[in-house]
Motif scaffolding. Structure first.
Motif, mmCIF file in Angstrom:
data_model
loop_
_atom_site.group_PDB
_atom_site.id
_atom_site.type_symbol
_atom_site.label_atom_id
_atom_site.label_comp_id
_atom_site.label_asym_id
_atom_site.label_seq_id
_atom_site.Cartn_x
_atom_site.Cartn_y
_atom_site.Cartn_z
ATOM 1 N N ASN A 80 0.824 -1.215 0.000
ATOM 2 C CA ASN A 80 0.000 0.000 0.000
ATOM 3 C C ASN A 80 0.856 1.262 0.000
ATOM 4 N N LYS A 81 2.163 1.100 0.078
ATOM 5 C CA LYS A 81 3.064 2.246 0.138
ATOM 6 C C LYS A 81 3.534 2.619 -1.269
ATOM 7 N N SER A 82 4.088 3.836 -1.343
ATOM 8 C CA SER A 82 4.641 4.312 -2.618
ATOM 9 C C SER A 82 6.103 4.702 -2.414
ATOM 10 N N ALA A 83 6.734 5.149 -3.478
ATOM 11 C CA ALA A 83 8.160 5.468 -3.450
ATOM 12 C C ALA A 83 8.511 6.454 -2.344
ATOM 13 N N PHE A 84 7.750 7.518 -2.211
ATOM 14 C CA PHE A 84 8.068 8.544 -1.215
ATOM 15 C C PHE A 84 7.955 8.017 0.209
ATOM 16 N N ASP A 85 7.165 6.969 0.421
ATOM 17 C CA ASP A 85 7.000 6.395 1.761
ATOM 18 C C ASP A 85 8.222 5.585 2.193
ATOM 19 N N VAL A 86 8.945 5.022 1.257
ATOM 20 C CA VAL A 86 9.996 4.052 1.597
ATOM 21 C C VAL A 86 11.405 4.443 1.141
ATOM 22 N N MET A 87 11.545 5.483 0.349
ATOM 23 C CA MET A 87 12.853 5.816 -0.215
ATOM 24 C C MET A 87 13.761 6.489 0.811
ATOM 25 N N THR A 88 15.044 6.389 0.548
ATOM 26 C CA THR A 88 16.054 7.148 1.277
ATOM 27 C C THR A 88 16.235 8.447 0.507
ATOM 28 N N THR A 89 16.144 9.568 1.204
ATOM 29 C CA THR A 89 16.149 10.869 0.511
ATOM 30 C C THR A 89 17.548 11.441 0.298
ATOM 31 N N THR A 90 18.565 10.722 0.710
ATOM 32 C CA THR A 90 19.941 11.215 0.549
ATOM 33 C C THR A 90 20.803 10.167 -0.153
ATOM 34 N N PRO A 91 20.538 9.908 -1.420
ATOM 35 C CA PRO A 91 21.361 8.910 -2.130
ATOM 36 C C PRO A 91 22.799 9.388 -2.278
ATOM 37 N N LYS A 92 23.711 8.460 -2.199
ATOM 38 C CA LYS A 92 25.128 8.779 -2.391
ATOM 39 C C LYS A 92 25.410 8.809 -3.888
#
Length: 172
Positions: A108-120
């Motif tokens: 039920n989640k989407s990308a913004f719910d589970v992503m890491t916002t600081t990719p290397k």
């Protein structure tokens, strides 16, 4: 006789160095002329081994979990880069993020719910050795690559490199 031969070797080296300096010979020239040698191999850049275009695991916007998982499995990098509508990298979803979010509500989640916002990330003109050192330091497997002439924020990635690419290039 050994002194004179040693002196001639030193003179020859001095002349070679002076000529290289005068002609502007640099490490990039050396890498092109001697790619198989140890020094030439150590000068390989990430742009020489990165994956580009359709090979990159990218999604745009805030797609549902099903699309994230499909891209994760299809591209086989262990991650998916999330782009905003302008094409800039705003996050990353990794197999580690998947493990941290495994629960009955996952689908039920989407990308913004589970992503890491600081990719290397790393610039395209960085050495593969630099990329490998960063991956080891951060304990990660992939880096998105940006054009070194543009700022890292607000720009779409031009490639991706996996730790296995570094190993294949002769680094460990």
């Amino acid at each position: 006789p050994t002194t004179s031969s040693t002196m001639m070797l030193a003179l020859g080296d001095a002349l070679a160095v002076a000529l290289m300096e005068r002609r502007g010979f640099n490490m990039d020239d050396y890498r092109v002329l001697h790619p198989g040698g140890q020094l030439g191999q150590s000068l390989v850049r990430v742009c020489d081994v990165m994956h580009v275009a359709e090979e990159m695991p990218l999604v745009t916007g805030n797609p549902p979990m099903s699309e994230l998982l499909a891209t994760l499995v299809d591209k086989k990098f262990g991650c998916v880069g999330i782009l905003n509508t302008e094409g800039a990298l705003v996050g990353i979803f990794t197999d580690g993020d998947l493990g941290r979010n495994l629960d009955s509500e996952l689908m039920n989640k989407s990308a913004f719910d589970v992503m890491t916002t600081t990719p290397k990330v790393i610039r395209d003109n960085a050495l593969v050795a630099e990329a490998l050192a960063l991956m080891k330091e951060k304990k990660i497997w992939t880096l998105f690559i940006f054009d070194h002439t543009k700022p890292e924020t607000g720009v779409a990635p031009i490639g991706i490199i996996h730790i296995q690419d570094c190993i294949k290039a002769g680094f460990e």
